[in-house]
Design an enzyme around this catalytic site. Structure first.
Site, PDB file in Angstrom:
ATOM      1  N   GLU A 198      40.407  35.551  40.873  1.00 56.50           N
ATOM      2  CA  GLU A 198      40.417  34.818  39.603  1.00 56.50           C
ATOM      3  C   GLU A 198      41.623  35.232  38.779  1.00 56.50           C
ATOM      4  O   GLU A 198      42.257  34.394  38.116  1.00 56.50           O
ATOM      5  CB  GLU A 198      39.123  35.094  38.825  1.00 56.50           C
ATOM      6  CG  GLU A 198      38.952  34.259  37.556  1.00 56.50           C
ATOM      7  CD  GLU A 198      39.496  34.906  36.290  1.00 56.50           C
ATOM      8  OE1 GLU A 198      39.415  34.278  35.226  1.00 56.50           O
ATOM      9  OE2 GLU A 198      40.022  36.049  36.357  1.00 56.50           O
ATOM     10  N   GLU A 199      41.924  36.526  38.813  1.00 53.84           N
ATOM     11  CA  GLU A 199      43.027  37.034  37.997  1.00 53.84           C
ATOM     12  C   GLU A 199      44.382  36.558  38.502  1.00 53.84           C
ATOM     13  O   GLU A 199      45.395  36.766  37.839  1.00 53.84           O
ATOM     14  CB  GLU A 199      42.994  38.568  37.966  1.00 53.84           C
ATOM     15  CG  GLU A 199      41.720  39.170  37.395  1.00 53.84           C
ATOM     16  CD  GLU A 199      41.574  38.982  35.895  1.00 53.84           C
ATOM     17  OE1 GLU A 199      42.426  38.291  35.301  1.00 53.84           O
ATOM     18  OE2 GLU A 199      40.616  39.510  35.320  1.00 53.84           O
ATOM     19  N   ASP A 221      31.974  35.111  32.491  1.00 53.96           N
ATOM     20  CA  ASP A 221      33.199  35.905  32.589  1.00 53.96           C
ATOM     21  C   ASP A 221      33.346  36.700  31.302  1.00 53.96           C
ATOM     22  O   ASP A 221      33.692  36.148  30.265  1.00 53.96           O
ATOM     23  CB  ASP A 221      34.395  34.965  32.789  1.00 53.96           C
ATOM     24  CG  ASP A 221      35.702  35.716  33.050  1.00 53.96           C
ATOM     25  OD1 ASP A 221      35.712  36.940  32.969  1.00 53.96           O
ATOM     26  OD2 ASP A 221      36.706  35.041  33.336  1.00 53.96           O
TER      27      ASP A 221
END
Length: 535
Positions: free
Chosen positions: A323-324, A352
């Site tokens: 995701e990052e 999140d």
């Protein structure tokens, strides 16, 4: 239970103990019979201690693997092992979906002004290295490119190749945030011959997220150093004749392997799927206990406590990788579903950062009632928001409207017309006095003071957090490392309430013709889910 020697070696001793504790909980669940399946009972069975034990395991994994759980590294692999093991033991059908992504990390940098006034700037204070920046050192004049410094600051700086004059060649381009993705701007600068890029914030509003130093990813690696600065610093650079600087970035950019972990309930209608997700990876320099150990731990505990409930609808829990690195895991997952498979997903719930130390209770604004930012989610998102709002009202807790900026894993789902919702306790934005009136805390400090920093751990001060600030926070709240226990406990209950509600009944979610929904939403929100993190 006997924990295998392989599991102990792969997870590490402390995490293996957490697996033991988790397995004991599986053997004696709060709702072990199918009749004990009410929303109230599931919510009650999801406890703070149950969620925190997973954070202990994730911290142990990070500590034994270079201090991080970043995708593409052993810390993430062991985190995936942990989640997959727990879910298999709980009886879920677990699949591990591999994919490749661009791994980018900066390991060091410097930024100095050579002339007219020699100045040394501090990393993550005066500037920040853009994710996927090139590696190297460059010295040159700073050349502003198509800046918009008067209201409404409608910047398209660097979005078109025609923005760049010959003066950029061999020098450092000063670009402004706005309109198109960061990566597009920097790639255009590189193509025009720039040897480096300084990307200033946009300044189109007075809000901190458009004024202050910001974090951002280029999405794909570039060949030149690229850094970000605040809007005021960019304005000052623009107004300094013959500004000469040197930028050094030490970065890694390579293709690596990682995976998503998907776990599906044994019960429920496979044509009506409630999907629940959180990203499992951290940034490369942190254990990521709040971002996003908190969301990962929250949905894991909910899944474990509802494992024997015979739900009407299929429930699919997902822990996303990379995701990052630009929502790669969730985008890969959604883009590899057939149209028929997408149509079977009734809704998506995203979690999140649900335990920020200086928290706000953010609920994704499905109906755009706040009238700010990116607009409403797909049809059905308002009904998801309503479930969360009812929960918080029942606890007499205020909420804030969280915008669908595209910064998290809901992005690929709403891009295909799937209704979405979820919770968010805040990241780098600073808490206001109005926020303090609602939730307490420290005004002027970030919702998460350790956002994307090494101190996002179970020992924040030891890992570089501001000791005075965390002393103030501890006077206000009970913290478990970099997690606010009240926030994560309340949000875990909210997750349980929403998951249990939709697992039994999705009748409030309007039916959507799959093809029409995809076509309509995709025109508004690209599959790349461009958001604050990307543009």
């Amino acid at each position: 239970m006997v924990v295998s020697g392989l599991l102990v070696r792969r997870l590490g001793g402390v995490a293996a103990v957490a697996v033991l504790l988790g397995t004991f909980a599986v053997a004696t669940p709060a709702q072990a019979t199918s009749s004990n399946n009410s929303v109230e009972k599931l919510t009650k069975s999801v406890t703070l201690s149950g969620v925190l034990r997973h954070l202990v395991a994730l911290q142990a994994i990070a500590s034994l693997n270079g201090g991080n759980r970043a995708s593409g590294g052993p810390g993430y692999d062991r985190s995936a092992d942990y989640v997959a093991t727990m879910m298999r033991l709980a009886g879920y059908h677990v699949t591990r979906q591999p994919f490749q992504f661009n791994f980018c990390e900066d390991t060091g940098s410097s930024f100095v002004q050579n002339a007219p006034t020699p100045t040394t700037y501090a990393d993550q204070v005066d500037y920040d290295v853009m994710d996927c920046s090139g590696n190297g050192t460059t010295t040159g004049l700073v050349v502003p490119v198509d800046l918009a410094l008067t209201t409404p600051n409608s910047s398209t700086s660097g979005c078109e190749a025609s923005d760049f004059t010959t003066a950029v060649n061999g020098n450092i381009a000063l670009l402004q945030r706005g309109t198109c993705p960061f990566g597009q701007k920097v790639a255009n600068a590189e193509a025009a011959g720039a040897t480096g890029v300084i990307l200033m914030n946009q300044g189109n509003t007075a809000a901190p997220d458009r004024q202050d130093l910001f974090l951002g990813t280029l999405g794909n690696p570039v060949g030149i150093p690229a850094i970000s600065v605040s809007y005021p610093r960019g304005v000052a650079f623009n107004g300094t004749p013959n500004l000469n600087v040197t930028i050094t970035t030490e970065t890694i950019a390579e293709v690596r392997d990682t995976e998503n972990v998907i776990a599906e309930s044994r019960h429920g209608d496979p044509n009506e799927v409630v999907t629940v997700g959180a990203h499992l990876d951290s940034e490369p320099d942190t254990a990521g206990i709040n971002d996003n150990g908190s969301g990962s731990a929250g949905i894991l505990e909910v899944a474990l406590q509802m494992r024997n409930i015979k739900t009407k609808n299929k429930v699919r829990f997902a822990w996303w990788g990379a995701e990052e690195s630009n929502l790669v895991g969730s985008t890969f997952y959604v883009s590899n579903l057939t149209a028929e498979e997408q149509a079977k997903i009734a809704l998506y719930l995203n979690f999140d950062m649900i335990g920020s130390p200086n928290y706000t209770f953010g609920v994704y604004d499905g109906d755009d009632s706040a009238g700010e930012g990116s607009g409403p989610g797909p049809v059905g998102s308002a009904q998801i928001e309503a479930v969360f709002q009812r929960f918080f009202a029942s606890r007499s807790e205020a909420t804030a409207a969280a915008d669908f900026t595209g910064r998290s894993d809901y992005g690929p789902f709403i891009a295909t017309g799937i209704p979405a919702g979820g919770l968010f306790t805040g990241a780098e934005v600073r808490k206001t006095e109005a926020d303090v009136a609602l939730w307490g805390g420290v005004a002027g400090a970030q919702y998460d003071p350790c956002y994307h920093a090494p101190c996002d751990s179970l020992a924040p001060e030891r890992n570089g957090a501001d000791a005075d600030l965390y002393r103030q926070l501890r006077q206000e709240y009970r913290l478990f490392g970099n997690v606010n226990t009240f926030a994560i406990d309340t949000n875990a209950d909210a997750i349980a309430t929403a998951v249990a509600t939709f697992a039994q009944d999705t009748s409030t979610i309007p039916a959507r013709p799959a093809a029409a929904a995809v076509a309509t939403r995709s025109a508004a929100v690209p599959m790349t889910a461009q958001g604050d993190w990307l543009q």
